[in-house]
Design an enzyme around this catalytic site. Structure first.
Site, PDB file in Angstrom:
ATOM      1  N   LYS A 263       0.853  -1.187   0.000  1.00 44.97           N
ATOM      2  CA  LYS A 263       0.000   0.000   0.000  1.00 44.97           C
ATOM      3  C   LYS A 263       0.886   1.232   0.000  1.00 44.97           C
ATOM      4  O   LYS A 263       1.698   1.418   0.903  1.00 44.97           O
ATOM      5  CB  LYS A 263      -0.917   0.002   1.231  1.00 44.97           C
ATOM      6  N   ASP A 268      -2.608  10.230   3.487  1.00 45.43           N
ATOM      7  CA  ASP A 268      -4.002   9.833   3.657  1.00 45.43           C
ATOM      8  C   ASP A 268      -4.747  10.857   4.503  1.00 45.43           C
ATOM      9  O   ASP A 268      -4.718  10.819   5.728  1.00 45.43           O
ATOM     10  CB  ASP A 268      -4.071   8.444   4.316  1.00 45.43           C
ATOM     11  N   LYS A 275     -10.267  12.896   7.862  1.00 44.50           N
ATOM     12  CA  LYS A 275      -9.836  12.512   9.205  1.00 44.50           C
ATOM     13  C   LYS A 275      -9.840  13.735  10.114  1.00 44.50           C
ATOM     14  O   LYS A 275      -9.674  14.862   9.639  1.00 44.50           O
ATOM     15  CB  LYS A 275      -8.402  11.964   9.151  1.00 44.50           C
ATOM     16  N   ASP A 286       1.581   6.462   5.406  1.00 44.22           N
ATOM     17  CA  ASP A 286       0.616   5.497   4.882  1.00 44.22           C
ATOM     18  C   ASP A 286       1.124   4.773   3.623  1.00 44.22           C
ATOM     19  O   ASP A 286       0.397   4.005   3.006  1.00 44.22           O
ATOM     20  CB  ASP A 286      -0.724   6.202   4.606  1.00 44.22           C
ATOM     21  N   ASP A 345     -12.143   6.978   3.429  1.00 44.91           N
ATOM     22  CA  ASP A 345     -10.963   6.759   4.263  1.00 44.91           C
ATOM     23  C   ASP A 345     -10.551   5.279   4.273  1.00 44.91           C
ATOM     24  O   ASP A 345      -9.495   4.932   4.785  1.00 44.91           O
ATOM     25  CB  ASP A 345     -11.240   7.248   5.688  1.00 44.91           C
ATOM     26  N   GLU A 347      -9.352   3.615   1.882  1.00 40.20           N
ATOM     27  CA  GLU A 347      -8.784   3.714   0.535  1.00 40.20           C
ATOM     28  C   GLU A 347      -7.717   2.666   0.254  1.00 40.20           C
ATOM     29  O   GLU A 347      -7.496   2.290  -0.898  1.00 40.20           O
ATOM     30  CB  GLU A 347      -8.211   5.124   0.313  1.00 40.20           C
ATOM     31  N   ARG A 349      -7.519  -0.545   0.898  1.00 38.92           N
ATOM     32  CA  ARG A 349      -8.029  -1.792   0.321  1.00 38.92           C
ATOM     33  C   ARG A 349      -8.434  -1.592  -1.142  1.00 38.92           C
ATOM     34  O   ARG A 349      -8.416  -2.544  -1.923  1.00 38.92           O
ATOM     35  CB  ARG A 349      -9.197  -2.314   1.174  1.00 38.92           C
TER      36      ARG A 349
END
Ligand code: BES
Ligand code: MN
Ligand code: ZN
Length: 494
Positions: A263, A268, A275, A286, A345, A347, A349
């Site tokens: 990933k 993020d 967030k 991230d 959020d 994201e 996956r």
């Protein structure tokens, strides 16, 4: 020279303790009895013996005891690093102890050191030697790229004495591994305004320019041609477009390819499901999964390991720009499945959905994805252990074993078919979020929906382990590079 240290292999039989200003000893409680095997000067041996009589607690893993012994005009700093007692005396303990020792040597401004351990007088203890080298380099790491006046560490040459025949090769190998972990840490520690998906692609290209790696970078147009609607949806809210980066390493004649898929969210914000601002800056990390994959590919190619590996980095910036995806949107991934976006959020996956599918289309026969996927994994397992969700127990055992060699903890979470119910959508094939219950499990299972049929797959959630809030052992505050070493050791075992 890495992090101010230059570690060389030396023979314990011919070890010289003259002309040094540092002596670094690794001792577990039982190892103390083997101290005479090191042939230390009598005065030093006696000083350590006297100290040990009074300090029974000096052997606790990572405890540093420092003795300063006058040597004519100068001083010798003796750093004794505790490596536990009884069954604790394992390479993992030595890696941690070495991390602490490296910082002690740095503080004492030692320039010429001998490092030794009774256990290394046993020629079969190569794994301990590797762990010490890795620990020393990793513990000495610091990130000061953005300090206008960086404090330069005192350069220190360390001769690590042992009776291990292949010591030189093992030191070289451990150095390559430690360099790779530091490379990953640097990428993780750099902020989002410096590392974006294009920069990740440049880093991959740089590696491929000097190492036996083939690189391919898909931009947003090429991703659209391949109908990669999930990663594109995540990237569309940012002015920094997404990139799907593949490094191919061919080190074995006809072994099947294993894919490492990381990933790579370079920042993020949460997207439209934004967030809270408290701690949002931490989300520069991230891309730790992609960072670990990149670091591992660098080491695997440098070491010329006899295996075939695809390293895939799913890179995007998750931002709430005017073109951003919205909660409620339905997008179609490259494997044809549709996803209802509950939370923008969730994201990670989504980018991994298209990336693991791509890995399978490229012919990977095993897939391992690694991701800072959830905060839920921190609630479940804390900050020392990564979660595994998988469809193949044998692969899980291989990963856990590699993790043991690397000193990285993993714990498998159950992935019952019942849990898959939670990610079914009323209006699409899948939901990208099933809320808080079992968040780490449902996140992993979502990714599993995009892995080819009958392909062994494991998902590693490093949401808790990718960063450390304080330095301890070989870990240094900030990006830990978690997973890099496990992926290297796993490739060695392939
Ligand atoms: N990158 C985060 C996960 C994360 C958060 C890791 C904090 C480490 C520390 C991920 O993209 C995310 O936001 N996950 C959500 C998922 C939820 C919306 C289903 C989470 O964990 O809250
Ligand atoms: Mn997120
Ligand atoms: Zn994320």
């Amino acid at each position: 020279m890495l992090n101010g240290l230059d570690i060389k292999a030396g023979a314990v039989a011919t070890a010289s303790y003259n002309n040094i200003d540092g002596l670094c000893l690794f001792l577990c409680k039982e190892c103390l009895a083997g101290l005479p095997k090191l042939g230390l000067p009598e005065q030093i041996q006696a000083a350590i013996g006297a100290y040990a009589k009074r300090h029974g607690d000096m052997f606790a893993i990572g405890t540093i005891s420092e003795l300063v012994i006058p040597q004519g005009e100068s001083l010798l700093t003796v750093v004794i690093a505790g490596c536990g007692e009884g069954s604790e005396c394992k390479p993992v303990a030595f890696r941690k102890a070495a991390g602490e020792a490296a910082r002690a040597l740095g503080k004492a401004k030692v320039t010429q050191a001998v490092a030794a351990a009774p256990i290394l007088t046993n020629p079969k203890r190569g794994a301990y030697l590797e762990a010490i080298v890795e620990g020393l380099y990793l513990g000495a790491y610091s990130f000061d790229e953005f300090k206008s006046e960086a404090k330069k560490p005192t350069a220190c040459v360390v001769t690590l004495c042992s009776a291990i025949l292949e010591a030189e090769a093992l030191v070289a190998k451990a150095t390559v591994s430690a360099e790779a972990v530091c490379f990953t840490r640097d990428l993780v520690n750099r902020p989002g305004n410096v590392v974006n998906p294009k920069v990740m692609a440049e880093e991959a290209r740089k590696l491929a320019a000097t190492l036996p790696l083939e690189v391919e970078v898909l931009d947003e147009v090429q991703m659209a041609e391949r109908k990669m609607g999930a990663i594109l949806a995540v990237g569309q809210g940012s002015v920094n477009p997404p990139r799907l980066i593949t490094l191919k390493y061919h080190g074995a004649e006809d072994a099947p390819y294993v894919a490492y898929v990381g990933k790579g969210i370079t920042f993020d914000s949460g997207g439209i499901s934004i967030k809270p601002d408290d701690g949002m800056g931490e989300m520069k990390d991230d891309m730790s999964g992609a960072g670990a994959v990149l670091g591992a590919m660098k080491a695997i190619a440098s070491l010329g390991l006899k295996c075939n590996v695809l390293g895939i980095l799913a890179c995007a910036e998750n931002m709430p720009g005017g073109k951003a995806q919205r909660p409620g949107d339905i997008v179609r991934a490259a494997n044809g499945k549709t996803i209802e976006v509950i939370s923008t959020d969730a994201e990670g996956r989504m980018v991994l959905a298209d990336a693991v599918d791509y890995a399978c289309k490229l012919g990977a026969k095993k897939v391992i994805d690694i991701a800072t996927l959830t905060g839920a994994v921190i609630i479940a397992l804390g900050k020392e252990t990564s979660g595994i969700v998988a469809n193949d127990d044998e692969l899980v055992e291989q990963i856990k074993k590699a993790g043991k060699f690397a000193g990285e903890n993993f714990w498998q979470l159950p992935s019952l078919p019942e849990c898959k119910e939670a990610i079914k959508s009323d209006v699409a094939d899948l939901l990208n979020s099933a809320g808080r219950p079992g968040g780490c499990i449902t996140g992993g299972l979502f990714i599993g929906e995009f892995v080819g049929k009958d392909i062994p797959w494991a998902h590693l959630d490093i949401g808790g382990t990718s960063t450390a809030t304080k330095s301890s052992g070989h870990k240094v505050k900030g990006g830990t590079g978690f997973g890099t070493l496990t992926l290297i050791k796993l490739a060695e075992a392939l």
